[in-house]
Design a protein around this motif. Sequence first.
Motif, PDB file in Angstrom:
ATOM      1  N   PHE A   1       0.886  -1.169   0.000  1.00  0.00           N
ATOM      2  CA  PHE A   1       0.000   0.000   0.000  1.00  0.00           C
ATOM      3  C   PHE A   1       0.912   1.204   0.000  1.00  0.00           C
ATOM      4  O   PHE A   1       1.461   1.557   1.043  1.00  0.00           O
ATOM      5  CB  PHE A   1      -0.885   0.024   1.237  1.00  0.00           C
ATOM      6  CG  PHE A   1      -1.854  -1.131   1.328  1.00  0.00           C
ATOM      7  CD1 PHE A   1      -2.868  -1.281   0.383  1.00  0.00           C
ATOM      8  CD2 PHE A   1      -1.755  -2.062   2.352  1.00  0.00           C
ATOM      9  CE1 PHE A   1      -3.761  -2.332   0.471  1.00  0.00           C
ATOM     10  CE2 PHE A   1      -2.653  -3.109   2.441  1.00  0.00           C
ATOM     11  CZ  PHE A   1      -3.657  -3.254   1.497  1.00  0.00           C
TER      12      PHE A   1
ATOM     13  N   TYR B   1      -8.410  -7.588  -2.118  1.00  0.00           N
ATOM     14  CA  TYR B   1      -7.247  -6.971  -2.767  1.00  0.00           C
ATOM     15  C   TYR B   1      -6.614  -7.997  -3.703  1.00  0.00           C
ATOM     16  O   TYR B   1      -6.654  -9.196  -3.420  1.00  0.00           O
ATOM     17  CB  TYR B   1      -6.178  -6.573  -1.743  1.00  0.00           C
ATOM     18  CG  TYR B   1      -6.638  -5.628  -0.668  1.00  0.00           C
ATOM     19  CD1 TYR B   1      -7.383  -4.493  -0.977  1.00  0.00           C
ATOM     20  CD2 TYR B   1      -6.303  -5.865   0.662  1.00  0.00           C
ATOM     21  CE1 TYR B   1      -7.795  -3.624   0.017  1.00  0.00           C
ATOM     22  CE2 TYR B   1      -6.715  -4.995   1.664  1.00  0.00           C
ATOM     23  CZ  TYR B   1      -7.460  -3.877   1.336  1.00  0.00           C
ATOM     24  OH  TYR B   1      -7.863  -3.028   2.318  1.00  0.00           O
TER      25      TYR B   1
ATOM     26  N   PRO C   1       1.483  -9.752  15.980  1.00  0.00           N
ATOM     27  CA  PRO C   1       1.071  -8.508  16.645  1.00  0.00           C
ATOM     28  C   PRO C   1       0.150  -7.659  15.763  1.00  0.00           C
ATOM     29  O   PRO C   1      -0.007  -7.933  14.575  1.00  0.00           O
ATOM     30  CB  PRO C   1       2.389  -7.770  16.898  1.00  0.00           C
ATOM     31  CG  PRO C   1       3.447  -8.506  16.186  1.00  0.00           C
ATOM     32  CD  PRO C   1       2.922  -9.812  15.721  1.00  0.00           C
ATOM     33  N   ASN C   2      -0.440  -6.627  16.364  1.00  0.00           N
ATOM     34  CA  ASN C   2      -1.335  -5.739  15.609  1.00  0.00           C
ATOM     35  C   ASN C   2      -0.599  -5.138  14.418  1.00  0.00           C
ATOM     36  O   ASN C   2       0.552  -4.743  14.522  1.00  0.00           O
ATOM     37  CB  ASN C   2      -1.845  -4.606  16.499  1.00  0.00           C
ATOM     38  CG  ASN C   2      -2.761  -5.133  17.585  1.00  0.00           C
ATOM     39  OD1 ASN C   2      -2.418  -5.112  18.759  1.00  0.00           O
ATOM     40  ND2 ASN C   2      -3.898  -5.630  17.194  1.00  0.00           N
TER      41      ASN C   2
ATOM     42  N   ALA D   1       2.409  -4.525   3.347  1.00  0.00           N
ATOM     43  CA  ALA D   1       1.538  -5.048   4.402  1.00  0.00           C
ATOM     44  C   ALA D   1       1.679  -6.556   4.518  1.00  0.00           C
ATOM     45  O   ALA D   1       1.625  -7.114   5.618  1.00  0.00           O
ATOM     46  CB  ALA D   1       0.088  -4.665   4.127  1.00  0.00           C
TER      47      ALA D   1
ATOM     48  N   HIS E   1      -5.957 -13.687  18.562  1.00  0.00           N
ATOM     49  CA  HIS E   1      -4.989 -13.231  19.566  1.00  0.00           C
ATOM     50  C   HIS E   1      -5.078 -14.069  20.834  1.00  0.00           C
ATOM     51  O   HIS E   1      -4.198 -14.026  21.681  1.00  0.00           O
ATOM     52  CB  HIS E   1      -5.247 -11.757  19.925  1.00  0.00           C
ATOM     53  CG  HIS E   1      -4.823 -10.808  18.863  1.00  0.00           C
ATOM     54  ND1 HIS E   1      -3.518 -10.676  18.473  1.00  0.00           N
ATOM     55  CD2 HIS E   1      -5.519  -9.943  18.086  1.00  0.00           C
ATOM     56  CE1 HIS E   1      -3.427  -9.762  17.508  1.00  0.00           C
ATOM     57  NE2 HIS E   1      -4.645  -9.310  17.257  1.00  0.00           N
TER      58      HIS E   1
ATOM     59  N   ALA F   1       0.299  -6.710  11.752  1.00  0.00           N
ATOM     60  CA  ALA F   1       1.251  -7.638  11.140  1.00  0.00           C
ATOM     61  C   ALA F   1       0.858  -8.008   9.714  1.00  0.00           C
ATOM     62  O   ALA F   1       1.668  -8.530   8.956  1.00  0.00           O
ATOM     63  CB  ALA F   1       1.359  -8.910  11.990  1.00  0.00           C
ATOM     64  N   GLY F   2      -0.408  -7.785   9.354  1.00  0.00           N
ATOM     65  CA  GLY F   2      -0.843  -8.109   7.996  1.00  0.00           C
ATOM     66  C   GLY F   2      -1.745  -9.317   7.923  1.00  0.00           C
ATOM     67  O   GLY F   2      -1.983  -9.864   6.842  1.00  0.00           O
ATOM     68  N   LYS F   3      -2.297  -9.725   9.071  1.00  0.00           N
ATOM     69  CA  LYS F   3      -3.129 -10.933   9.105  1.00  0.00           C
ATOM     70  C   LYS F   3      -4.437 -10.727   8.342  1.00  0.00           C
ATOM     71  O   LYS F   3      -4.797 -11.523   7.467  1.00  0.00           O
ATOM     72  CB  LYS F   3      -3.424 -11.320  10.566  1.00  0.00           C
ATOM     73  CG  LYS F   3      -2.175 -11.463  11.423  1.00  0.00           C
ATOM     74  CD  LYS F   3      -2.478 -11.822  12.855  1.00  0.00           C
ATOM     75  CE  LYS F   3      -3.277 -10.784  13.624  1.00  0.00           C
ATOM     76  NZ  LYS F   3      -2.561  -9.518  13.866  1.00  0.00           N
ATOM     77  N   THR F   4      -5.135  -9.639   8.694  1.00  0.00           N
ATOM     78  CA  THR F   4      -6.399  -9.377   8.002  1.00  0.00           C
ATOM     79  C   THR F   4      -6.156  -9.122   6.516  1.00  0.00           C
ATOM     80  O   THR F   4      -6.935  -9.558   5.661  1.00  0.00           O
ATOM     81  CB  THR F   4      -7.110  -8.170   8.645  1.00  0.00           C
ATOM     82  OG1 THR F   4      -7.402  -8.498  10.004  1.00  0.00           O
ATOM     83  CG2 THR F   4      -8.404  -7.830   7.927  1.00  0.00           C
TER      84      THR F   4
ATOM     85  N   GLU G   1     -10.419 -13.312  13.986  1.00  0.00           N
ATOM     86  CA  GLU G   1     -10.575 -13.045  15.415  1.00  0.00           C
ATOM     87  C   GLU G   1     -11.975 -13.364  15.943  1.00  0.00           C
ATOM     88  O   GLU G   1     -12.671 -12.485  16.457  1.00  0.00           O
ATOM     89  CB  GLU G   1     -10.199 -11.588  15.718  1.00  0.00           C
ATOM     90  CG  GLU G   1      -8.774 -11.292  15.289  1.00  0.00           C
ATOM     91  CD  GLU G   1      -8.189 -10.045  15.926  1.00  0.00           C
ATOM     92  OE1 GLU G   1      -8.758  -9.557  16.919  1.00  0.00           O
ATOM     93  OE2 GLU G   1      -7.151  -9.578  15.439  1.00  0.00           O
TER      94      GLU G   1
HETATM   95  N1  LIG Z   1      -6.360  -0.640   2.352  1.00  0.00           N
HETATM   96  C1  LIG Z   1      -5.221  -0.322   3.000  1.00  0.00           C
HETATM   97  N2  LIG Z   1      -4.519   0.770   2.629  1.00  0.00           N
HETATM   98  C2  LIG Z   1      -3.384   1.104   3.268  1.00  0.00           C
HETATM   99  N3  LIG Z   1      -2.872   0.415   4.292  1.00  0.00           N
HETATM  100  C3  LIG Z   1      -3.517  -0.688   4.707  1.00  0.00           C
HETATM  101  C4  LIG Z   1      -4.729  -1.113   4.093  1.00  0.00           C
HETATM  102  N4  LIG Z   1      -5.170  -2.240   4.711  1.00  0.00           N
HETATM  103  C5  LIG Z   1      -4.256  -2.498   5.668  1.00  0.00           C
HETATM  104  N5  LIG Z   1      -3.274  -1.582   5.680  1.00  0.00           N
HETATM  105  C6  LIG Z   1      -2.102  -1.558   6.576  1.00  0.00           C
HETATM  106  O1  LIG Z   1      -1.504  -2.818   6.495  1.00  0.00           O
HETATM  107  C7  LIG Z   1      -0.982  -3.195   7.762  1.00  0.00           C
HETATM  108  C8  LIG Z   1      -1.541  -4.553   8.133  1.00  0.00           C
HETATM  109  O2  LIG Z   1      -2.907  -4.404   8.493  1.00  0.00           O
HETATM  110  P1  LIG Z   1      -3.819  -5.617   8.914  1.00  0.00           P
HETATM  111  O3  LIG Z   1      -5.170  -5.088   9.102  1.00  0.00           O
HETATM  112  O4  LIG Z   1      -3.635  -6.709   7.947  1.00  0.00           O
HETATM  113  O5  LIG Z   1      -3.205  -6.031  10.311  1.00  0.00           O
HETATM  114  P2  LIG Z   1      -3.631  -7.195  11.285  1.00  0.00           P
HETATM  115  O6  LIG Z   1      -2.498  -8.121  11.364  1.00  0.00           O
HETATM  116  O7  LIG Z   1      -4.937  -7.749  10.892  1.00  0.00           O
HETATM  117  O8  LIG Z   1      -3.750  -6.412  12.651  1.00  0.00           O
HETATM  118  P3  LIG Z   1      -4.809  -6.531  13.849  1.00  0.00           P
HETATM  119  O9  LIG Z   1      -4.335  -7.585  14.754  1.00  0.00           O
HETATM  120  O10 LIG Z   1      -4.768  -5.194  14.485  1.00  0.00           O
HETATM  121  O11 LIG Z   1      -6.118  -6.817  13.221  1.00  0.00           O
HETATM  122  C9  LIG Z   1      -1.351  -2.107   8.720  1.00  0.00           C
HETATM  123  O12 LIG Z   1      -0.224  -1.250   8.875  1.00  0.00           O
HETATM  124  C10 LIG Z   1      -2.470  -1.374   8.028  1.00  0.00           C
HETATM  125  O13 LIG Z   1      -2.489  -0.027   8.391  1.00  0.00           O
END
Ligand SMILES: Nc1ncnc2c1ncn2[C@@H]1O[C@H](COP(=O)(O)OP(=O)(O)OP(=O)(O)O)[C@@H](O)[C@H]1O
Lengths: 257, 356
Positions: A14, A54, A38-39, A19, A211, A41-44, A178
């Motif tokens: 991004f 995407y 961790p938060n 990510a 988590h 990390a790019g899981k979602t 989650e």
């Molecule tokens: N559409 C997007 N545009 C820009 N940045 C994005 C987008 N989607 C996610 N990100 C960034 O990508 C990184 C990973 O986000 P993601 O939501 O995958 O984290 P996560 O592992 O699911 O975290 P959490 O445990 O908080 O849910 C983050 O820094 C987030 O800000």
Amino acid sequence: MSALLETKDVTIRFGGLVAVNLLNLTVNDGEIVAIIGPNGAGKTTAFNLITGVYAPTEGDIIFDGIKINGKRPDQIAKMGIARTFQNIRLFKDLTVLENVLIATHLNVKTDFFSSVLHMPYAMKEEKKMKEFACSFLEETGLIEHKDDIASSLPYGLQRRLEIARALATRPKILLLDEPAAGMNPKESVDLTEFIREIRDKFHLTIILIEHHMQLVMDISDKIQVLEYGRTIARGIPFEIQNNPAVIKAYLGEEEIN
Amino acid sequence: MDKKKVHIILDIVAIAALIGFMFWANASFNPYNKRIFNTCCIYAICALSMNMVNGFTGLFSLGQPGFMAIGAYVTAIFTVSTADKVSIYKIIPISDFMANLSAPFPVALILGGVAAAVFAFLIGFPVLRLRGDYLAIATLGFSEIIRICITNMQGVTNGPTGINRIPSHINMWVSLLILAVIVIFTLAMMRTTYGRALLAIREDEVAAQAMGINLFKHKMLAFVLSGFMAGIGGGMLASLVGAIGPDQFKFTVAYEILLMVVLGGQGSVSGSIAGAFIVRIALEKLRFLDEPIPALGYPGIGGMRMVVFSALLMLVIILWRKGIFGNKELSWEGIGGFFKLIGSIFHRSPKKEVSE
Ligand SMILES: Nc1ncnc2c1ncn2[C@@H]1O[C@H](COP(=O)(O)OP(=O)(O)OP(=O)(O)O)[C@@H](O)[C@H]1O
Ligand SMILES: [Mg+2]
């Protein structure tokens, strides 16, 4: 045996942020695989890549032997990948039953005009879909709430409804983002049991972001750990629990003991 | 007797009452009031057209004037007699082909609806990829383009002069019948998987798509149906008024319809109908504001009724955001609940003692 779902060096950027970085995830039929980290990390984001929200900047995603990156989310859903969302995304103003009925949409064969004219065949199919939807509500213990508005359900039941809705698309693989978030220890024990139950009953393969470590360690066949989009460890729960890099990045000393 | 049976009986009573009202109104309404009723029905159809897209599917489209214009012109061209068309088209004579186009009113009306639907389909490809306000701007632009084309395609539309001598086929029964067909169609559709898919898109696009709903296909379905309905409304309007011109299809028409839908409650068929009747009747009844009132020394300001009316609507929408029906439908349970509420206001139970 080839994997049911496989990501090959999947990367998404991004702007300047990577990510998900070179994700290689292999999920075999019938497994429960956890993705932790961790938060941020790019899981979602990994889920969003698998479900077509995407398209990856690089790499391929193979499901059931077919390359799915570049396909739309509805096409991917049709192929048999269903998901729930980290921030519950129900059809809030609709009833519980309608939420699940919408997910049976994929299996409806009647054409538009026969449906609108309520032709006997269409009515029969509609009735079948209702029964089918109700069977999932029974399965998930939501049947007595079937006429309630989705947003009026307590939080825990909303999570269950999201799972029921995902199941009603008849997926081969279910992605849970989650599912235990906001649950107390008793509820998450129930959830662990519930996930096992649906896996067996519907012959599912499950990928789980969570988590809640107890749940992850109890239920997973394999765990993959992400940090800043990279995979820092993968293995069976025992290996992950004792991996120093993981402990440092994520688990924290107190959770291990 | 169970609830269902009671409701069926109430339905029959309500339909009988409506038919009774129609006989009575047909006999005792003056032409002016009949015309208001017909206009209400036509705008109710246009409101249902907008509700299909804005209320059910959660998009924001303002293309109604364009679709209405297409329906109106097609209906007019097919129903005005050949001789009349030849004499109406003065600046550029009408082509033989166009002059000879002719169809009975019901066929002409449906052709108008179909033509509008075809346009909806064609512009749907580019505009339905837009989101939110951008879609509203694009569809409003479409309406204006249609109006400008109509103004300038002299040989086809007779330009700014418009078309008159359109035979009238609209009466109270016809208006009500067409409205009823569209209402029944809409209600029937919303109970099918296709209707539910539209609601799902309104509620949450991302989740809808994750459930396997093809967003574009379903948005297109709603958009084409909406175009068809507005085309029918436009055709009816042409036949009711007897004369049409490009000025009748200005973008302000879209705002008027939007007010009806929002006032009635977006996503409610009952609401769209109620909104259309309230707005049209109020606009007529507030007409005195445009005329001088000597007793009060009020000089009469042209357009004053629109000012007052808009202010009233703003109030309603600020205080009552969901409109009259929210996204629910009129139901016997709802009416029962309403009367219970009224009853509880008048028969307050004795004050409970406050114990802390
Ligand atoms: N559409 C997007 N545009 C820009 N940045 C994005 C987008 N989607 C996610 N990100 C960034 O990508 C990184 C990973 O986000 P993601 O939501 O995958 O984290 P996560 O592992 O699911 O975290 P959490 O445990 O908080 O849910 C983050 O820094 C987030 O800000
Ligand atoms: Mg996340």
